[in-house]
Design a protein around this motif. Sequence first.
Motif, PDB file in Angstrom:
ATOM      1  N   LEU A  84       0.810  -1.213   0.000  1.00  0.00           N
ATOM      2  CA  LEU A  84       0.000   0.000   0.000  1.00  0.00           C
ATOM      3  C   LEU A  84       0.844   1.265   0.000  1.00  0.00           C
ATOM      4  N   TRP A  85       1.939   1.278   0.764  1.00  0.00           N
ATOM      5  CA  TRP A  85       2.743   2.498   0.892  1.00  0.00           C
ATOM      6  C   TRP A  85       3.572   2.801  -0.354  1.00  0.00           C
ATOM      7  N   ASP A  86       3.485   1.975  -1.390  1.00  0.00           N
ATOM      8  CA  ASP A  86       4.153   2.242  -2.673  1.00  0.00           C
ATOM      9  C   ASP A  86       3.290   3.086  -3.603  1.00  0.00           C
ATOM     10  N   ARG A  87       2.124   3.514  -3.151  1.00  0.00           N
ATOM     11  CA  ARG A  87       1.155   4.219  -4.007  1.00  0.00           C
ATOM     12  C   ARG A  87       0.908   3.421  -5.287  1.00  0.00           C
ATOM     13  N   VAL A  88       0.291   2.276  -5.137  1.00  0.00           N
ATOM     14  CA  VAL A  88       0.071   1.333  -6.227  1.00  0.00           C
ATOM     15  C   VAL A  88      -1.058   1.809  -7.138  1.00  0.00           C
ATOM     16  N   THR A  89      -0.800   1.739  -8.442  1.00  0.00           N
ATOM     17  CA  THR A  89      -1.823   2.026  -9.441  1.00  0.00           C
ATOM     18  C   THR A  89      -2.074   0.766 -10.254  1.00  0.00           C
TER      19      THR A  89
ATOM     20  N   GLU B  83      -6.593   1.147  -0.141  1.00  0.00           N
ATOM     21  CA  GLU B  83      -6.847   0.172   0.917  1.00  0.00           C
ATOM     22  C   GLU B  83      -6.226  -1.154   0.530  1.00  0.00           C
ATOM     23  N   SER B  84      -5.668  -1.868   1.521  1.00  0.00           N
ATOM     24  CA  SER B  84      -5.136  -3.192   1.228  1.00  0.00           C
ATOM     25  C   SER B  84      -6.294  -4.130   0.894  1.00  0.00           C
ATOM     26  N   GLY B  85      -5.997  -5.154   0.090  1.00  0.00           N
ATOM     27  CA  GLY B  85      -7.023  -6.107  -0.308  1.00  0.00           C
ATOM     28  C   GLY B  85      -6.632  -6.803  -1.592  1.00  0.00           C
TER      29      GLY B  85
ATOM     30  N   ASP C 251      16.799 -17.290 -15.179  1.00  0.00           N
ATOM     31  CA  ASP C 251      16.811 -15.830 -15.275  1.00  0.00           C
ATOM     32  C   ASP C 251      17.503 -15.225 -14.053  1.00  0.00           C
ATOM     33  N   THR C 252      18.146 -14.074 -14.257  1.00  0.00           N
ATOM     34  CA  THR C 252      18.702 -13.317 -13.140  1.00  0.00           C
ATOM     35  C   THR C 252      17.559 -12.508 -12.520  1.00  0.00           C
ATOM     36  N   VAL C 253      17.467 -12.555 -11.194  1.00  0.00           N
ATOM     37  CA  VAL C 253      16.357 -11.914 -10.493  1.00  0.00           C
ATOM     38  C   VAL C 253      16.889 -10.854  -9.550  1.00  0.00           C
ATOM     39  N   THR C 254      16.219  -9.696  -9.519  1.00  0.00           N
ATOM     40  CA  THR C 254      16.553  -8.661  -8.546  1.00  0.00           C
ATOM     41  C   THR C 254      15.504  -8.709  -7.437  1.00  0.00           C
ATOM     42  N   LEU C 255      15.977  -8.811  -6.204  1.00  0.00           N
ATOM     43  CA  LEU C 255      15.097  -8.796  -5.040  1.00  0.00           C
ATOM     44  C   LEU C 255      15.279  -7.485  -4.281  1.00  0.00           C
ATOM     45  N   ARG C 256      14.213  -6.988  -3.678  1.00  0.00           N
ATOM     46  CA  ARG C 256      14.301  -5.785  -2.848  1.00  0.00           C
ATOM     47  C   ARG C 256      13.728  -6.108  -1.480  1.00  0.00           C
ATOM     48  N   CYS C 257      14.482  -5.815  -0.440  1.00  0.00           N
ATOM     49  CA  CYS C 257      13.983  -5.933   0.927  1.00  0.00           C
ATOM     50  C   CYS C 257      13.652  -4.520   1.378  1.00  0.00           C
ATOM     51  N   ARG C 258      12.374  -4.269   1.627  1.00  0.00           N
ATOM     52  CA  ARG C 258      11.944  -2.897   1.886  1.00  0.00           C
ATOM     53  C   ARG C 258      11.088  -2.827   3.132  1.00  0.00           C
ATOM     54  N   GLY C 259      11.256  -1.708   3.831  1.00  0.00           N
ATOM     55  CA  GLY C 259      10.452  -1.508   5.028  1.00  0.00           C
ATOM     56  C   GLY C 259      10.353  -0.054   5.370  1.00  0.00           C
TER      57      GLY C 259
ATOM     58  N   VAL D 205      -2.789  -6.399  -2.671  1.00  0.00           N
ATOM     59  CA  VAL D 205      -2.008  -5.270  -2.169  1.00  0.00           C
ATOM     60  C   VAL D 205      -2.049  -5.362  -0.648  1.00  0.00           C
ATOM     61  N   SER D 206      -0.876  -5.515  -0.028  1.00  0.00           N
ATOM     62  CA  SER D 206      -0.829  -5.703   1.425  1.00  0.00           C
ATOM     63  C   SER D 206      -0.380  -4.417   2.112  1.00  0.00           C
ATOM     64  N   ASN D 207      -0.518  -4.417   3.421  1.00  0.00           N
ATOM     65  CA  ASN D 207      -0.080  -3.276   4.215  1.00  0.00           C
ATOM     66  C   ASN D 207       1.101  -3.691   5.086  1.00  0.00           C
TER      67      ASN D 207
END
Length: 110
Positions: free
Chosen positions: A27-32, A65-67, A102-110, A84-86
Motif C-alpha cells: 500500500l505504501w508504494d502508491r500502487v496504481t 486500501e489493502s485487499g 533468469d537473473t532476479v533482482t530482489l528488494r527488501c523494503r520496510g 495489495v498488502s499493508n
Amino acid sequence: AVWCPLSPTGAQTTQLLVEPPWRPAVLWDRVTLTCPGSGTAGATTWYKDGQCWGQQGQDQLTVTESGTYTCYRPSTGHSPPVTVSNARLVLQVSAQELLEGDTVTLRCRG
C-alpha cells in the motif's frame, strides 16, 4: 450507490497491470492498477475482495486500501487477482514473468 454486474466468472483473459511493477504490491508504494483491453473506454468494473468497488468505469485505479483486486472489461473478460498488502517489511521481486535461469533482482523494503 454504484451499480455493478455480478462478479464475473469464466476464463481470466485480462492481465492486470501493476505500477510500480514489484510483487508483492504494498500500500505504501502508491500502487496504481490498470485494466487493459479494447472496446469502450471506461467500461471497466473493479472488484475488491470479491465485492464491487468504487471508481466504476475508469480503466485505472489508485489503491488506497489493502485487499485483493480484480477488474472486468466486457471486451476482454476479467483479470487474475492482485493482492495489495499493508506489510511493514516485504521482500519484493520484479513483476515480470520469470523463467528458470533468469537473473532476479530482489528488494527488501520496510
